[in-house]
Design an enzyme around this catalytic site. Structure first.
Site, PDB file in Angstrom:
ATOM      1  N   HIS A   1       2.515  77.618  30.747  1.00 57.21           N
ATOM      2  CA  HIS A   1       2.954  76.996  32.001  1.00 57.21           C
ATOM      3  C   HIS A   1       2.933  75.485  31.774  1.00 57.21           C
ATOM      4  CE1 HIS A   1       3.013  80.555  34.773  1.00 57.21           C
ATOM      5  NE2 HIS A   1       2.441  81.077  33.705  1.00 57.21           N
TER       6      HIS A   1
ATOM      7  N   ARG B   1      10.160  87.844  36.845  1.00 55.33           N
ATOM      8  CA  ARG B   1       8.827  88.377  37.212  1.00 55.33           C
ATOM      9  C   ARG B   1       7.845  87.251  37.540  1.00 55.33           C
ATOM     10  NH1 ARG B   1       3.713  87.467  35.823  1.00 55.33           N
ATOM     11  NH2 ARG B   1       4.356  87.293  33.642  1.00 55.33           N
ATOM     12  N   ASP B   2       7.539  86.402  36.572  1.00 60.59           N
ATOM     13  CA  ASP B   2       6.535  85.350  36.795  1.00 60.59           C
ATOM     14  C   ASP B   2       7.054  84.367  37.847  1.00 60.59           C
ATOM     15  OD1 ASP B   2       4.357  83.602  36.449  1.00 60.59           O
ATOM     16  OD2 ASP B   2       4.372  83.815  34.275  1.00 60.59           O
TER      17      ASP B   2
ATOM     18  N   ASN C   1       6.474  77.941  34.617  1.00 64.51           N
ATOM     19  CA  ASN C   1       6.452  78.163  33.167  1.00 64.51           C
ATOM     20  C   ASN C   1       7.308  77.119  32.463  1.00 64.51           C
ATOM     21  OD1 ASN C   1       6.107  81.029  34.408  1.00 64.51           O
ATOM     22  ND2 ASN C   1       5.547  81.266  32.262  1.00 64.51           N
TER      23      ASN C   1
ATOM     24  N   HIS D   1       2.844  81.862  25.837  1.00 64.67           N
ATOM     25  CA  HIS D   1       3.281  81.897  27.241  1.00 64.67           C
ATOM     26  C   HIS D   1       2.633  80.697  27.927  1.00 64.67           C
ATOM     27  CE1 HIS D   1       4.079  84.222  31.113  1.00 64.67           C
ATOM     28  NE2 HIS D   1       3.166  83.358  31.532  1.00 64.67           N
TER      29      HIS D   1
ATOM     30  N   CYS E   1       1.144  81.825  39.298  1.00 65.99           N
ATOM     31  CA  CYS E   1       0.408  83.061  39.533  1.00 65.99           C
ATOM     32  C   CYS E   1      -0.221  82.972  40.906  1.00 65.99           C
ATOM     33  CB  CYS E   1      -0.653  83.266  38.452  1.00 65.99           C
ATOM     34  SG  CYS E   1      -1.626  84.764  38.761  1.00 65.99           S
TER      35      CYS E   1
HETATM   36  P1  HMG Z   1      -7.479  97.335  43.691  1.00 69.33           P
HETATM   37  O1  HMG Z   1      -7.325  96.922  45.120  1.00 69.33           O
HETATM   38  O2  HMG Z   1      -8.839  97.278  43.063  1.00 69.33           O
HETATM   39  O3  HMG Z   1      -6.840  98.794  43.460  1.00 69.33           O
HETATM   40  O4  HMG Z   1      -6.489  96.425  42.851  1.00 69.33           O
HETATM   41  P2  HMG Z   1      -7.417 100.228  43.667  1.00 69.33           P
HETATM   42  O5  HMG Z   1      -7.274 100.951  42.364  1.00 69.33           O
HETATM   43  O6  HMG Z   1      -8.788 100.181  44.309  1.00 69.33           O
HETATM   44  O7  HMG Z   1      -6.380 100.856  44.715  1.00 69.33           O
HETATM   45  C1  HMG Z   1      -6.314 100.423  46.052  1.00 69.33           C
HETATM   46  C2  HMG Z   1      -5.005 100.883  46.667  1.00 69.33           C
HETATM   47  O8  HMG Z   1      -3.908 100.250  45.999  1.00 69.33           O
HETATM   48  C3  HMG Z   1      -4.746 102.392  46.544  1.00 69.33           C
HETATM   49  O9  HMG Z   1      -3.977 102.786  47.668  1.00 69.33           O
HETATM   50  C4  HMG Z   1      -3.891 102.488  45.303  1.00 69.33           C
HETATM   51  O10 HMG Z   1      -3.065 103.645  45.260  1.00 69.33           O
HETATM   52  C5  HMG Z   1      -3.026 101.247  45.451  1.00 69.33           C
HETATM   53  P3  HMG Z   1      -4.630 103.558  48.912  1.00 69.33           P
HETATM   54  O11 HMG Z   1      -5.236 104.789  48.280  1.00 69.33           O
HETATM   55  O12 HMG Z   1      -5.645 102.613  49.455  1.00 69.33           O
HETATM   56  O13 HMG Z   1      -3.445 103.781  49.789  1.00 69.33           O
HETATM   57  N1  HMG Z   1      -2.577 100.800  44.123  1.00 69.33           N
HETATM   58  C6  HMG Z   1      -1.295 100.699  43.748  1.00 69.33           C
HETATM   59  N2  HMG Z   1      -0.147 100.903  44.417  1.00 69.33           N
HETATM   60  C7  HMG Z   1       0.990 100.723  43.716  1.00 69.33           C
HETATM   61  N3  HMG Z   1       1.039 100.325  42.423  1.00 69.33           N
HETATM   62  C8  HMG Z   1      -0.098 100.090  41.739  1.00 69.33           C
HETATM   63  C9  HMG Z   1      -1.325 100.284  42.411  1.00 69.33           C
HETATM   64  N4  HMG Z   1      -2.605 100.143  42.018  1.00 69.33           N
HETATM   65  C10 HMG Z   1      -3.359 100.465  43.069  1.00 69.33           C
HETATM   66  N5  HMG Z   1      -0.051  99.705  40.452  1.00 69.33           N
HETATM   67  C11 HMG Z   1      -5.024  96.109  40.973  1.00 69.33           C
HETATM   68  C12 HMG Z   1      -6.423  96.509  41.431  1.00 69.33           C
HETATM   69  C13 HMG Z   1      -5.057  95.951  39.470  1.00 69.33           C
HETATM   70  C14 HMG Z   1      -4.054  97.198  41.382  1.00 69.33           C
HETATM   71  C15 HMG Z   1      -4.664  94.776  41.682  1.00 69.33           C
HETATM   72  O14 HMG Z   1      -5.642  93.856  41.399  1.00 69.33           O
HETATM   73  C16 HMG Z   1      -3.325  94.234  41.257  1.00 69.33           C
HETATM   74  O15 HMG Z   1      -2.279  94.797  41.557  1.00 69.33           O
HETATM   75  N6  HMG Z   1      -3.318  93.081  40.555  1.00 69.33           N
HETATM   76  C17 HMG Z   1      -2.098  92.459  40.074  1.00 69.33           C
HETATM   77  C18 HMG Z   1      -2.090  90.988  40.327  1.00 69.33           C
HETATM   78  C19 HMG Z   1      -0.849  90.376  39.741  1.00 69.33           C
HETATM   79  O16 HMG Z   1       0.200  90.990  39.658  1.00 69.33           O
HETATM   80  N7  HMG Z   1      -0.962  89.093  39.299  1.00 69.33           N
HETATM   81  C20 HMG Z   1       0.146  88.386  38.712  1.00 69.33           C
HETATM   82  C21 HMG Z   1       0.524  88.885  37.354  1.00 69.33           C
HETATM   83  S1  HMG Z   1      -0.521  88.249  36.056  1.00 69.33           S
HETATM   84  C22 HMG Z   1       0.193  86.710  35.654  1.00 69.33           C
HETATM   85  O17 HMG Z   1       1.050  86.232  36.348  1.00 69.33           O
HETATM   86  C23 HMG Z   1      -0.258  86.040  34.375  1.00 69.33           C
HETATM   87  C24 HMG Z   1       0.802  86.132  33.249  1.00 69.33           C
HETATM   88  O18 HMG Z   1       2.017  85.522  33.638  1.00 69.33           O
HETATM   89  C25 HMG Z   1       0.269  85.456  31.980  1.00 69.33           C
HETATM   90  C26 HMG Z   1      -0.267  84.039  32.218  1.00 69.33           C
HETATM   91  O19 HMG Z   1       0.442  83.191  32.798  1.00 69.33           O
HETATM   92  O20 HMG Z   1      -1.408  83.826  31.781  1.00 69.33           O
HETATM   93  C27 HMG Z   1       1.103  87.599  32.887  1.00 69.33           C
HETATM   94 MG    MG Z   2       2.411  83.395  33.614  1.00 67.71          MG
END
Ligand code: HMG
Ligand code: MG
Length: 311
Positions: free
Chosen positions: A220, A24-25, A260, A218, A251
């Protein structure tokens, strides 16, 4: 293949649960989209190397993370291996939970931010708004009998805001755990933290009533501090560690985040300390070398490079 000389040390757990995040990451951060059958093979090889918990994919917006848009296909391809390994997935919101439930998952992870800026960049939310987004997700997930982890990102520094106070990390963590999560993972998203900070954050979490047995770290490795910070956490009583096969990771919404802590580097240290992981290091190294070939570049893990070259 060479293995570390075993010399246990005082004050460490006898077993560590490794929570593998490479699929995933790691793959969320690749420039190109890795084909779904390669992802499935990566998971299978990790499982056959003895990795018990593998965060498999994310049900986030495919517009935000196109690299993982194939989440449902990947889970369908994997099916049920018959030995029920843990395969949690990231879920940010109600839409993500719908998709994850449809795919038959049994565990999810929500992912919050310790800082206002990263909540905006990663979740299109405010810091307070993230709790409104996650609350109903956790409620429904628990009602469906799922296991729920919560991440907190930017716990040791933030690329836009600079220093992050341990009190801020503790406050966000407490609020996320109060939603009803089973486990908390403290993220050094951009790999800048040092061991004193790790101690301060863990002390704060314990003082806030969060049990050490439910805390994971967790980290990096951007600034080369990952193993030092992890060992510090183990000495404080943590026994769940996130790491990534081959040191993949980052990320897409924090450009300064690199890989990581590599699972192989972690396993080398743990096995040297006589700590059980259930992992066959030789098979794991072979898996990361195979994945490096798929990605067309050498592994970032020091142990993969050393054992791959010399055996
Ligand atoms: P948004 O654009 O504000 O979403 O994003 P929305 O609620 O306004 O929806 C807009 C459109 O997206 C809609 O579609 C929704 O249906 C669709 P439309 O009506 O326009 O056709 N939509 C989705 N479709 C599929 N699956 C979904 C979904 N949600 C909305 N789940 C949102 C807000 C939270 C969705 C967005 O910001 C997002 O997806 N963010 C994720 C970013 C991400 O994955 N980052 C990496 C992971 S975090 C990380 O790596 C850190 C970690 O490793 C820990 C560390 O290292 O610290 C965990
Ligand atoms: Mg991470």
């Amino acid at each position: 293949m060479r293995s570390p000389q075993v010399q246990p040390a005082e004050g460490l757990p006898s077993r560590v649960r490794i929570y593998e995040v490479g699929v995933r990451d790691g793959l969320q951060n690749e420039k190109s989209i890795v084909p779904v059958d390669v992802k499935a093979e990566f998971v299978r090889r990790l499982e056959s190397a003895g990795v018990e918990t593998i965060e498999t994919t994310s049900f986030v917006s495919p517009r935000w993370v196109p690299q993982l848009a194939d989440a449902a296909d990947l889970l369908a391809d994997l099916g049920d291996s018959g030995r029920a390994p843990q395969r949690p997935v990231l879920v940010p919101n109600a839409r993500g939970l719908d998709r994850a439930l449809e795919a038959g998952v049994s565990s999810i992870a929500i992912f919050g931010s310790a800082t206002e800026t990263f909540a905006a960049k990663n979740l299109n939310s405010t810091l307070d708004g993230q709790f409104d987004m996650f609350g109903p997700v956790v409620d429904r997930a628990k009602a469906e009998g799922l296991w729920v982890r919560c991440y907190v990102s930017m716990c040791f520094g933030d690329p836009w805001e600079g220093d992050v106070a341990a009190e801020q990390v503790v406050a966000v963590s407490r609020r996320l755990m109060d939603l009803g999560c089973d486990e908390l993972s403290i993220g050094d998203t951009i790999g800048v933290g040092t061991p004193g900070q790790m101690e301060a954050v863990l002390d704060g979490l314990v003082a806030a009533g969060i049990d050490l047995s439910s805390i994971a770290v967790h980290v990096h490795d951007t600034y080369g501090q990952a193993l030092a910070n992890t060992l510090t956490a183990l000495r404080k009583g943590v026994s769940i560690v996130d790491s990534s096969a081959g040191g993949l990771g980052g990320c897409p919404y924090a450009k300064s985040a690199t890989g990581n802590l590599a699972t192989e580097d972690l396993v080398w240290m743990l096995h040297g300390l006589g700590i059980e992981t259930g992992i066959d290091l030789e098979k794991l190294v072979a898996t990361s070398m195979w994945m490096a070939e798929q990605l067309g570049r050498p592994s970032a893990s020091a142990v993969v490079r050393a054992l791959g070259a010399r055996g």
